[in-house]
Design a protein around this motif. Structure first.
Motif, mmCIF file in Angstrom:
data_model
loop_
_atom_site.group_PDB
_atom_site.id
_atom_site.type_symbol
_atom_site.label_atom_id
_atom_site.label_comp_id
_atom_site.label_asym_id
_atom_site.label_seq_id
_atom_site.Cartn_x
_atom_site.Cartn_y
_atom_site.Cartn_z
ATOM 1 N N ASN A 1 0.808 -1.212 0.000
ATOM 2 C CA ASN A 1 0.000 0.000 0.000
ATOM 3 C C ASN A 1 0.846 1.268 0.000
ATOM 4 O OD1 ASN A 1 -2.447 -1.339 -0.167
ATOM 5 N ND2 ASN A 1 -2.633 -1.538 2.041
ATOM 6 N N ARG A 2 1.961 1.248 0.729
ATOM 7 C CA ARG A 2 2.853 2.403 0.702
ATOM 8 C C ARG A 2 3.480 2.580 -0.674
ATOM 9 N NH1 ARG A 2 5.936 2.587 6.593
ATOM 10 N NH2 ARG A 2 4.152 3.429 7.735
ATOM 11 N N LYS A 3 3.827 1.483 -1.324
ATOM 12 C CA LYS A 3 4.383 1.579 -2.685
ATOM 13 C C LYS A 3 3.353 2.174 -3.647
ATOM 14 C CE LYS A 3 8.036 -1.852 -2.792
ATOM 15 N NZ LYS A 3 8.564 -3.042 -3.451
ATOM 16 N N LYS A 4 2.099 1.763 -3.494
ATOM 17 C CA LYS A 4 1.041 2.281 -4.371
ATOM 18 C C LYS A 4 0.872 3.790 -4.170
ATOM 19 C CE LYS A 4 -3.786 1.682 -5.663
ATOM 20 N NZ LYS A 4 -4.982 0.830 -5.526
ATOM 21 N N ILE A 5 0.788 4.229 -2.904
ATOM 22 C CA ILE A 5 0.634 5.660 -2.620
ATOM 23 C C ILE A 5 1.882 6.422 -3.060
ATOM 24 C CG2 ILE A 5 0.392 7.377 -0.768
ATOM 25 C CD1 ILE A 5 -2.212 5.854 -1.537
ATOM 26 N N PRO B 1 0.040 5.047 7.693
ATOM 27 C CA PRO B 1 0.665 4.662 8.964
ATOM 28 C C PRO B 1 0.699 3.148 9.164
ATOM 29 C CG PRO B 1 -1.545 5.485 9.351
ATOM 30 C CD PRO B 1 -1.266 5.645 7.880
ATOM 31 N N GLU B 2 1.651 2.704 9.965
ATOM 32 C CA GLU B 2 1.789 1.268 10.243
ATOM 33 C C GLU B 2 0.527 0.671 10.833
ATOM 34 O OE1 GLU B 2 5.170 -0.583 12.317
ATOM 35 O OE2 GLU B 2 6.316 1.138 11.578
ATOM 36 N N GLN B 3 -0.110 1.395 11.747
ATOM 37 C CA GLN B 3 -1.264 0.852 12.442
ATOM 38 C C GLN B 3 -2.537 0.848 11.590
ATOM 39 O OE1 GLN B 3 0.469 3.547 13.248
ATOM 40 N NE2 GLN B 3 -0.860 5.266 13.747
ATOM 41 N N ASP B 4 -2.505 1.449 10.415
ATOM 42 C CA ASP B 4 -3.683 1.484 9.538
ATOM 43 C C ASP B 4 -3.225 1.345 8.089
ATOM 44 O OD1 ASP B 4 -6.324 1.668 8.848
ATOM 45 O OD2 ASP B 4 -6.557 3.780 9.370
ATOM 46 N N ALA B 5 -2.660 0.205 7.761
ATOM 47 C CA ALA B 5 -1.975 -0.012 6.485
ATOM 48 C C ALA B 5 -2.900 -0.006 5.270
ATOM 49 C CB ALA B 5 -1.210 -1.330 6.525
ATOM 50 N N TYR B 6 -4.199 -0.046 5.478
ATOM 51 C CA TYR B 6 -5.131 -0.109 4.350
ATOM 52 C C TYR B 6 -5.717 1.257 3.984
ATOM 53 C CZ TYR B 6 -4.831 -5.096 5.137
ATOM 54 O OH TYR B 6 -4.360 -6.372 5.281
ATOM 55 N N MET B 7 -5.341 2.296 4.741
ATOM 56 C CA MET B 7 -5.920 3.623 4.534
ATOM 57 C C MET B 7 -4.835 4.652 4.243
ATOM 58 S SD MET B 7 -9.200 3.165 5.007
ATOM 59 C CE MET B 7 -9.988 4.696 5.442
ATOM 60 N N CYS B 8 -5.195 5.608 3.397
ATOM 61 C CA CYS B 8 -4.344 6.764 3.135
ATOM 62 C C CYS B 8 -4.964 7.937 3.893
ATOM 63 C CB CYS B 8 -4.306 7.061 1.635
ATOM 64 S SG CYS B 8 -3.328 8.523 1.228
ATOM 65 N N HIS B 9 -4.153 8.596 4.727
ATOM 66 C CA HIS B 9 -4.631 9.699 5.554
ATOM 67 C C HIS B 9 -4.021 11.010 5.086
ATOM 68 C CE1 HIS B 9 -6.338 6.942 8.548
ATOM 69 N NE2 HIS B 9 -5.245 6.221 8.378
ATOM 70 N N MET B 10 -4.823 12.075 5.105
ATOM 71 C CA MET B 10 -4.352 13.433 4.831
ATOM 72 C C MET B 10 -4.726 14.283 6.029
ATOM 73 S SD MET B 10 -5.471 13.965 0.885
ATOM 74 C CE MET B 10 -5.443 12.546 -0.181
ATOM 75 N N ASN B 11 -3.782 15.107 6.488
ATOM 76 C CA ASN B 11 -4.004 15.965 7.656
ATOM 77 C C ASN B 11 -3.344 17.314 7.434
ATOM 78 O OD1 ASN B 11 -5.081 13.822 9.533
ATOM 79 N ND2 ASN B 11 -3.078 12.958 9.032
ATOM 80 N N THR B 12 -3.932 18.349 8.029
ATOM 81 C CA THR B 12 -3.298 19.656 8.034
ATOM 82 C C THR B 12 -3.882 20.518 9.138
ATOM 83 O OG1 THR B 12 -2.578 21.524 6.657
ATOM 84 C CG2 THR B 12 -4.860 20.829 6.398
ATOM 85 N N LEU B 13 -3.088 21.459 9.611
ATOM 86 C CA LEU B 13 -3.537 22.480 10.543
ATOM 87 C C LEU B 13 -4.098 23.611 9.691
ATOM 88 C CD1 LEU B 13 -3.549 23.892 13.375
ATOM 89 C CD2 LEU B 13 -1.281 24.716 12.787
ATOM 90 N N VAL B 14 -5.366 23.985 9.917
ATOM 91 C CA VAL B 14 -5.947 25.039 9.078
ATOM 92 C C VAL B 14 -6.065 26.377 9.785
ATOM 93 C CG1 VAL B 14 -7.205 23.612 7.440
ATOM 94 C CG2 VAL B 14 -8.298 24.223 9.577
ATOM 95 N N SER C 1 -8.862 16.625 8.482
ATOM 96 C CA SER C 1 -8.334 15.293 8.193
ATOM 97 C C SER C 1 -9.262 14.545 7.245
ATOM 98 C CB SER C 1 -8.135 14.492 9.488
ATOM 99 O OG SER C 1 -9.353 14.362 10.174
ATOM 100 N N PHE C 2 -8.666 13.603 6.533
ATOM 101 C CA PHE C 2 -9.398 12.811 5.544
ATOM 102 C C PHE C 2 -8.711 11.455 5.427
ATOM 103 C CE2 PHE C 2 -9.725 11.416 1.056
ATOM 104 C CZ PHE C 2 -11.098 11.245 0.991
ATOM 105 N N SER C 3 -9.511 10.416 5.308
ATOM 106 C CA SER C 3 -8.975 9.065 5.117
ATOM 107 C C SER C 3 -9.747 8.382 4.003
ATOM 108 C CB SER C 3 -9.114 8.241 6.398
ATOM 109 O OG SER C 3 -8.379 8.825 7.431
ATOM 110 N N THR C 4 -9.032 7.586 3.224
ATOM 111 C CA THR C 4 -9.679 6.851 2.141
ATOM 112 C C THR C 4 -8.992 5.495 1.977
ATOM 113 O OG1 THR C 4 -10.418 6.983 -0.169
ATOM 114 C CG2 THR C 4 -8.231 7.848 0.303
ATOM 115 N N PRO C 5 -9.762 4.452 1.611
ATOM 116 C CA PRO C 5 -9.152 3.136 1.379
ATOM 117 C C PRO C 5 -8.178 3.183 0.199
ATOM 118 C CG PRO C 5 -11.547 2.957 1.524
ATOM 119 C CD PRO C 5 -11.218 4.423 1.468
ATOM 120 N N ILE C 6 -7.031 2.587 0.366
ATOM 121 C CA ILE C 6 -6.002 2.604 -0.666
ATOM 122 C C ILE C 6 -6.379 1.708 -1.848
ATOM 123 C CG2 ILE C 6 -3.588 1.971 -1.167
ATOM 124 C CD1 ILE C 6 -2.993 2.867 1.743
ATOM 125 N N SER C 7 -7.048 0.611 -1.570
ATOM 126 C CA SER C 7 -7.355 -0.359 -2.626
ATOM 127 C C SER C 7 -8.171 0.245 -3.765
ATOM 128 C CB SER C 7 -8.104 -1.558 -2.044
ATOM 129 O OG SER C 7 -9.345 -1.141 -1.493
#
Length: 182
Positions: free
Chosen positions: A57-61, A98-111, A147-153
Motif C-alpha cells: 500500500n505504501r508503494k502504491k501511494i 501509517p503502520e497501524q492502519d496499512a489499508y488507509m491513506c490519511h491526509m491531515n493539516t492544521l488550518v 483530516s481525511f482518510s480513504t481506502p487505498i485499494s
C-alpha cells in the motif's frame, strides 16, 4: 487546482503567478521539510518486506504521489515513516500510510490556530463552509485541524488527485471562514 495550474503554465495557457515576498520555491521548502523525500533512492525500512500489505500500500501511494509530483514539478514521495509533507500555500499537508492502519491513506493539516477572543468567535463560521463527505474538521487544543482518510485499494491516479485537490480547497475554505470578517 495547483496541480492543474502548474500543468497549464507548462503548456503556456496561463501566466505564472508572481511570487512576491517569496525567496524560496515550494520545492525548496518541501525538501527542507521532508529531507527523506529529497533522495528517492534511499531505501526505506517498509520496502524490505515486499509481501506485507503495508509495503504494497505504501508503494502504491508512493507511486501515485510521484506521478502527481511530476505534474506539479515537485519531488513527492513517502519517507521512512510512510509520510509525505506537501507545502501548499500557507498549509503543510501530510499524506501518510501509517503502520497501524496499512489499508488507509490519511491526509491531515492544521488550518487555523485560535489565538484570541476574536478567533474564538469566528469558530461559528465553520458551519458556513460546505465540508465534502469524508473530510473532518476537529479541534486539538487551540488548533483547528482538517483530516481525511480513504481506502487505498480503490485509489487510482485520478481519484488520488481529486482527493488531494478537494482536501486542499477545503483547507483554504475553512481557513478563510475562520479568519472571518475583518
Amino acid at each position: 487546482m495547483w496541480f492543474r495550474k502548474k500543468k497549464q503554465q507548462q503548456q503556456g495557457r496561463t501566466p505564472a503567478p508572481s511570487r512576491q515576498g517569496s525567496s524560496q520555491s515550494q520545492t525548496e521548502v518541501l525538501r527542507k521539510l521532508s529531507p527523506a523525500t529529497a533522495n528517492a533512492s534511499t531505501p526505506r525500512p517498509w520496502e524490505e518486506d515486499e509481501n506485507s500489505e503495508l509495503c504494497k500500500n505504501r508503494k502504491k501511494i508512493n507511486k501515485l504521489l510521484k506521478k502527481i509530483g511530476r505534474t506539479a514539478k515537485q519531488d513527492l514521495s513517502l519517507d521512512a515513516r510512510g509520510a509525505c509533507n506537501i507545502a501548499f500555500k500557507k498549509f503543510l499537508i501530510t499524506v501518510e500510510v501509517p503502520e497501524q492502519d496499512a489499508y488507509m491513506c490519511h491526509m491531515n493539516t492544521l488550518v487555523f490556530e485560535v489565538l484570541n477572543a476574536r478567533h474564538t468567535r469566528n469558530l461559528q463560521y465553520i458551519e458556513q463552509v460546505q465540508i465534502p463527505n469524508g473530510i473532518s474538521v476537529g479541534m486539538n487544543g487551540y488548533e483547528v485541524t482538517l483530516s481525511f482518510s480513504t481506502p487505498i485499494s480503490k485509489l487510482n491516479h485520478k481519484q488520488m488527485l481529486n482527493c488531494m485537490e478537494t482536501f486542499m480547497q477545503t483547507a483554504m475554505d475553512v481557513n478563510a471562514a475562520l479568519e472571518g470578517p475583518r
